[in-house]
Design an enzyme around this catalytic site. Structure first.
Site, PDB file in Angstrom:
ATOM      1  N   HIS A 105     -44.532  29.307  12.660  1.00 32.10           N
ATOM      2  CA  HIS A 105     -44.087  30.280  11.660  1.00 32.10           C
ATOM      3  C   HIS A 105     -43.573  29.569  10.419  1.00 32.10           C
ATOM      4  O   HIS A 105     -43.370  28.354  10.412  1.00 32.10           O
ATOM      5  CB  HIS A 105     -42.963  31.153  12.231  1.00 32.10           C
ATOM      6  N   HIS A 262     -43.844  25.667  11.026  1.00 29.31           N
ATOM      7  CA  HIS A 262     -43.192  24.788  11.996  1.00 29.31           C
ATOM      8  C   HIS A 262     -43.018  25.512  13.319  1.00 29.31           C
ATOM      9  O   HIS A 262     -43.156  26.741  13.402  1.00 29.31           O
ATOM     10  CB  HIS A 262     -41.843  24.294  11.460  1.00 29.31           C
ATOM     11  N   ARG A 278     -28.093  25.162  11.486  1.00 39.48           N
ATOM     12  CA  ARG A 278     -29.193  25.526  10.582  1.00 39.48           C
ATOM     13  C   ARG A 278     -28.675  26.301   9.372  1.00 39.48           C
ATOM     14  O   ARG A 278     -27.903  27.258   9.528  1.00 39.48           O
ATOM     15  CB  ARG A 278     -30.151  26.409  11.370  1.00 39.48           C
TER      16      ARG A 278
HETATM   17  C1  SIN Z   1     -36.662  26.847  13.731  1.00 36.87           C
HETATM   18  O1  SIN Z   1     -37.742  27.377  13.892  1.00 36.87           O
HETATM   19  O2  SIN Z   1     -35.980  27.098  12.726  1.00 36.87           O
HETATM   20  C2  SIN Z   1     -36.115  25.881  14.760  1.00 36.87           C
HETATM   21  C3  SIN Z   1     -36.942  24.674  14.992  1.00 36.87           C
HETATM   22  C4  SIN Z   1     -36.381  23.814  16.064  1.00 36.87           C
HETATM   23  O3  SIN Z   1     -35.330  24.126  16.626  1.00 36.87           O
HETATM   24  O4  SIN Z   1     -37.009  22.781  16.402  1.00 36.87           O
END
Ligand code: SIN
Length: 287
Positions: A105, A262, A278
């Site tokens: 996504h 990602h 995040r």
């Molecule tokens: C995300 O999709 O923001 C998280 C990616 C991750 O935790 O590796």
């Protein structure tokens, strides 16, 4: 000492060594880091020791922060930070969101104003697994066959937030509130964004669909759109476009959601703990 910028893979990504974002960073270093972000789409700034306030201050240098949709997993004192983790509190409740990003996504493409960039700060890595996959959507667009480019140019894709609207994804069984959350999200209107977008800074075109959020193509029936989407989802993660980031503790990784998709790859099990903070930089209308 000047900062060092080292490419991480042939497809994209660079590591940055010698910066310290717990202290004020010079305009010269900041400009070099910003340029690396545009040149490499993903930057991994190594060896950062940041409080939540430091991470918020770093993130704000790039723009306003997006509000986090998952209120249950934010830091109470710093609601700009979403906690991603498989750790549990003494009462057994989750420390953070356990299934974030389990399908390919680009962040917030389901929102009217999708995000510009995401910043993930790694506080603890599991001994096994936990890599994040990234795929370069400039490269994916550039090599698409001409008839596919023609079909997508000027066409918008339908982006849905609830996994229950998307037959290509499934709700994770590891997340206790998944059923409730995805049911609640059924009421959120879908967003329509260009299937190929132009990056506002680099001027390059990037494919802007993803398996997690894209459920249709405007002006096409489901039967017409399905083979196109199936082709694109396969195409956009071809090995030559992909880089898997193996995290070091204290990596601060930032990626450009306008030209990168990602995915969290999982592969770790409690008590082997992964803990990330995040933040998300708000973006503008895709064109
Ligand atoms: C995300 O999709 O923001 C998280 C990616 C991750 O935790 O590796």
């Amino acid at each position: 000492m000047p900062i060092q910028i080292n490419p991480l893979s042939p497809s994209m990504g660079a590591e940055i060594i010698g910066a310290d974002f717990s202290k004020p960073v010079s305009d010269e270093d900041f400009t070099a880091i910003l340029q690396a972000f545009y040149d490499y789409q993903i930057i991994a700034i190594r060896d950062q020791h940041l409080s939540p306030a430091d991470q918020i201050a770093f993130s704000r240098r790039f723009g306003a922060l997006e509000d986090q949709l998952n209120a249950r997993y934010i830091l109470p004192e710093q609601p700009e930070i979403l906690v991603l983790s498989n750790d549990v509190k003494p009462d057994g409740s989750p420390v953070g969101l356990i299934d974030a990003g389990d399908f390919w996504h680009t962040d917030s493409s389901h929102r009217p104003l999708p995000s510009m960039a995401t910043i993930l700060y790694s506080l603890k890595n599991p001994n096994e697994g936990g890599d994040t996959g990234f795929a370069n959507m400039y490269a994916a667009w550039e090599v698409l066959p001409a008839d596919m480019k023609q079909l997508l140019e000027g066409r918008r894709a339908v982006q849905a937030v609830s996994k229950f609207k998307n037959k290509r994804v499934a709700a994770s069984e590891r997340r206790p509130d998944a059923q409730e959350k995805y049911t609640e999200q059924l009421a959120i209107p879908d967003a329509l964004h260009p299937a190929v977008r132009t990056h506002p800074v680099t001027g390059r075109k990037a494919l802007y669909v993803s398996q997690r959020f894209t459920i249709g193509l405007e002006g096409m029936t489901e039967e017409e759109a399905d083979p196109v989407l199936d082709f694109l989802f396969e195409h956009q993660t071809r090995p030559e476009f992909v880089y898997y980031h193996r995290w070091h503790d204290n990596d601060l990784v930032m990626w450009d959601n306008r030209c990168v998709i990602h995915r969290a790859t999982g592969g770790y099990t409690y008590p082997d703990v992964r803990l990330m903070h995040r933040t998300v930089i708000a973006g503008d209308t895709p064109f």
